[in-house]
Write a protein that holds these residues in place. Sequence first.
Motif, PDB file in Angstrom:
ATOM      1  N   GLN A 131       0.848  -1.186   0.000  1.00 35.47           N
ATOM      2  CA  GLN A 131       0.000   0.000   0.000  1.00 35.47           C
ATOM      3  C   GLN A 131       0.888   1.241   0.000  1.00 35.47           C
ATOM      4  O   GLN A 131       1.846   1.326   0.767  1.00 35.47           O
ATOM      5  CB  GLN A 131      -0.904   0.010   1.235  1.00 35.47           C
ATOM      6  N   ALA A 132       0.573   2.187  -0.844  1.00 34.73           N
ATOM      7  CA  ALA A 132       1.343   3.430  -0.908  1.00 34.73           C
ATOM      8  C   ALA A 132       1.042   4.283   0.317  1.00 34.73           C
ATOM      9  O   ALA A 132      -0.091   4.316   0.808  1.00 34.73           O
ATOM     10  CB  ALA A 132       1.007   4.187  -2.184  1.00 34.73           C
ATOM     11  N   LEU A 133       2.074   4.949   0.823  1.00 26.29           N
ATOM     12  CA  LEU A 133       1.900   5.878   1.938  1.00 26.29           C
ATOM     13  C   LEU A 133       1.263   7.174   1.457  1.00 26.29           C
ATOM     14  O   LEU A 133       0.683   7.921   2.231  1.00 26.29           O
ATOM     15  CB  LEU A 133       3.261   6.186   2.577  1.00 26.29           C
ATOM     16  N   GLY A 134       1.424   7.445   0.189  1.00 32.89           N
ATOM     17  CA  GLY A 134       0.912   8.670  -0.420  1.00 32.89           C
ATOM     18  C   GLY A 134       1.650   8.905  -1.720  1.00 32.89           C
ATOM     19  O   GLY A 134       2.440   8.065  -2.162  1.00 32.89           O
ATOM     20  N   ASP A 135       1.406  10.036  -2.328  1.00 34.19           N
ATOM     21  CA  ASP A 135       2.073  10.385  -3.581  1.00 34.19           C
ATOM     22  C   ASP A 135       3.080  11.502  -3.349  1.00 34.19           C
ATOM     23  O   ASP A 135       2.855  12.408  -2.540  1.00 34.19           O
ATOM     24  CB  ASP A 135       1.053  10.839  -4.634  1.00 34.19           C
ATOM     25  N   CYS A 136       4.171  11.427  -4.078  1.00 29.71           N
ATOM     26  CA  CYS A 136       5.231  12.430  -3.996  1.00 29.71           C
ATOM     27  C   CYS A 136       4.719  13.765  -4.543  1.00 29.71           C
ATOM     28  O   CYS A 136       4.135  13.816  -5.627  1.00 29.71           O
ATOM     29  CB  CYS A 136       6.440  11.948  -4.799  1.00 29.71           C
ATOM     30  N   LYS A 137       4.923  14.823  -3.804  1.00 23.30           N
ATOM     31  CA  LYS A 137       4.498  16.164  -4.221  1.00 23.30           C
ATOM     32  C   LYS A 137       5.230  16.605  -5.477  1.00 23.30           C
ATOM     33  O   LYS A 137       4.668  17.317  -6.312  1.00 23.30           O
ATOM     34  CB  LYS A 137       4.757  17.149  -3.078  1.00 23.30           C
ATOM     35  N   ASP A 164       6.579  20.479   5.138  1.00 22.44           N
ATOM     36  CA  ASP A 164       5.414  21.345   4.952  1.00 22.44           C
ATOM     37  C   ASP A 164       4.151  20.518   4.706  1.00 22.44           C
ATOM     38  O   ASP A 164       3.348  20.828   3.833  1.00 22.44           O
ATOM     39  CB  ASP A 164       5.678  22.345   3.819  1.00 22.44           C
ATOM     40  N   GLU A 165       4.042  19.413   5.470  1.00 17.97           N
ATOM     41  CA  GLU A 165       2.887  18.495   5.397  1.00 17.97           C
ATOM     42  C   GLU A 165       2.750  17.776   4.053  1.00 17.97           C
ATOM     43  O   GLU A 165       1.694  17.232   3.736  1.00 17.97           O
ATOM     44  CB  GLU A 165       1.582  19.230   5.738  1.00 17.97           C
ATOM     45  N   GLU A 166       3.794  17.759   3.252  1.00 18.23           N
ATOM     46  CA  GLU A 166       3.781  17.065   1.960  1.00 18.23           C
ATOM     47  C   GLU A 166       4.853  15.972   1.970  1.00 18.23           C
ATOM     48  O   GLU A 166       5.887  16.108   2.612  1.00 18.23           O
ATOM     49  CB  GLU A 166       4.077  18.031   0.803  1.00 18.23           C
ATOM     50  N   LEU A 167       4.604  14.869   1.253  1.00 17.04           N
ATOM     51  CA  LEU A 167       5.572  13.779   1.116  1.00 17.04           C
ATOM     52  C   LEU A 167       6.364  13.926  -0.173  1.00 17.04           C
ATOM     53  O   LEU A 167       5.809  14.324  -1.208  1.00 17.04           O
ATOM     54  CB  LEU A 167       4.852  12.430   1.095  1.00 17.04           C
ATOM     55  N   HIS A 194       9.667  11.779  -2.404  1.00 22.83           N
ATOM     56  CA  HIS A 194      10.705  10.751  -2.475  1.00 22.83           C
ATOM     57  C   HIS A 194      12.014  11.419  -2.067  1.00 22.83           C
ATOM     58  O   HIS A 194      12.201  12.619  -2.329  1.00 22.83           O
ATOM     59  CB  HIS A 194      10.881  10.225  -3.909  1.00 22.83           C
ATOM     60  N   ASN A 195      12.923  10.675  -1.478  1.00 21.25           N
ATOM     61  CA  ASN A 195      14.228  11.250  -1.127  1.00 21.25           C
ATOM     62  C   ASN A 195      14.882  11.891  -2.347  1.00 21.25           C
ATOM     63  O   ASN A 195      15.416  12.994  -2.271  1.00 21.25           O
ATOM     64  CB  ASN A 195      15.145  10.177  -0.545  1.00 21.25           C
ATOM     65  N   ARG A 196      14.819  11.194  -3.487  1.00 20.44           N
ATOM     66  CA  ARG A 196      15.463  11.715  -4.701  1.00 20.44           C
ATOM     67  C   ARG A 196      14.761  12.957  -5.257  1.00 20.44           C
ATOM     68  O   ARG A 196      15.342  13.717  -6.018  1.00 20.44           O
ATOM     69  CB  ARG A 196      15.525  10.626  -5.771  1.00 20.44           C
ATOM     70  N   CYS A 197      13.508  13.164  -4.900  1.00 17.38           N
ATOM     71  CA  CYS A 197      12.730  14.301  -5.421  1.00 17.38           C
ATOM     72  C   CYS A 197      12.769  15.518  -4.507  1.00 17.38           C
ATOM     73  O   CYS A 197      12.293  16.589  -4.879  1.00 17.38           O
ATOM     74  CB  CYS A 197      11.271  13.887  -5.621  1.00 17.38           C
ATOM     75  N   PHE A 198      13.331  15.342  -3.306  1.00 20.67           N
ATOM     76  CA  PHE A 198      13.359  16.446  -2.351  1.00 20.67           C
ATOM     77  C   PHE A 198      14.546  17.340  -2.669  1.00 20.67           C
ATOM     78  O   PHE A 198      15.630  17.221  -2.111  1.00 20.67           O
ATOM     79  CB  PHE A 198      13.430  15.896  -0.920  1.00 20.67           C
ATOM     80  N   THR A 199      14.333  18.238  -3.612  1.00 20.22           N
ATOM     81  CA  THR A 199      15.406  19.091  -4.121  1.00 20.22           C
ATOM     82  C   THR A 199      14.979  20.554  -4.123  1.00 20.22           C
ATOM     83  O   THR A 199      13.794  20.888  -4.110  1.00 20.22           O
ATOM     84  CB  THR A 199      15.787  18.694  -5.556  1.00 20.22           C
ATOM     85  N   CYS A 200      15.961  21.418  -4.204  1.00 26.09           N
ATOM     86  CA  CYS A 200      15.730  22.852  -4.298  1.00 26.09           C
ATOM     87  C   CYS A 200      15.079  23.157  -5.645  1.00 26.09           C
ATOM     88  O   CYS A 200      15.523  22.649  -6.682  1.00 26.09           O
ATOM     89  CB  CYS A 200      17.060  23.591  -4.168  1.00 26.09           C
TER      90      CYS A 200
END
Length: 100
Positions: free
Chosen positions: A52-58, A74-77, A79-85
């Motif tokens: 089951q997915a925890l949610g979708d990547c913002k 900021d209450e959004e999920l 992926h580690n690789r997508c968490f960029t500036c």
Amino acid sequence: VSETTILVPTQASQEDVVSLCNSFAATGSRPASPAHTHERIRELRSTPPPPQALGDCKSCSGPIFSSTDCVKADEELYHNRCFTCTSCSTCLLDTTFSIH
């Protein structure tokens, strides 16, 4: 419309029957024999359910399946690789950042 009769063992649960019918419908195959039906039920029972997915990547909108592969900001999920500036695309996992 073509109909197929599937002989289902009496000990099969309703869930087994639904899974079996969905399986045959998805593949377009038909059971060759009652033994084939028994074997397919055994296979379906031994297949673990999809995670089951925890949610979708913002950022990429893809599903996130593991809490070790995501960060919440900021209450959004993300992926580690997508968490960029958003300005320079630098990964922000190991940095202090601010949201503005």
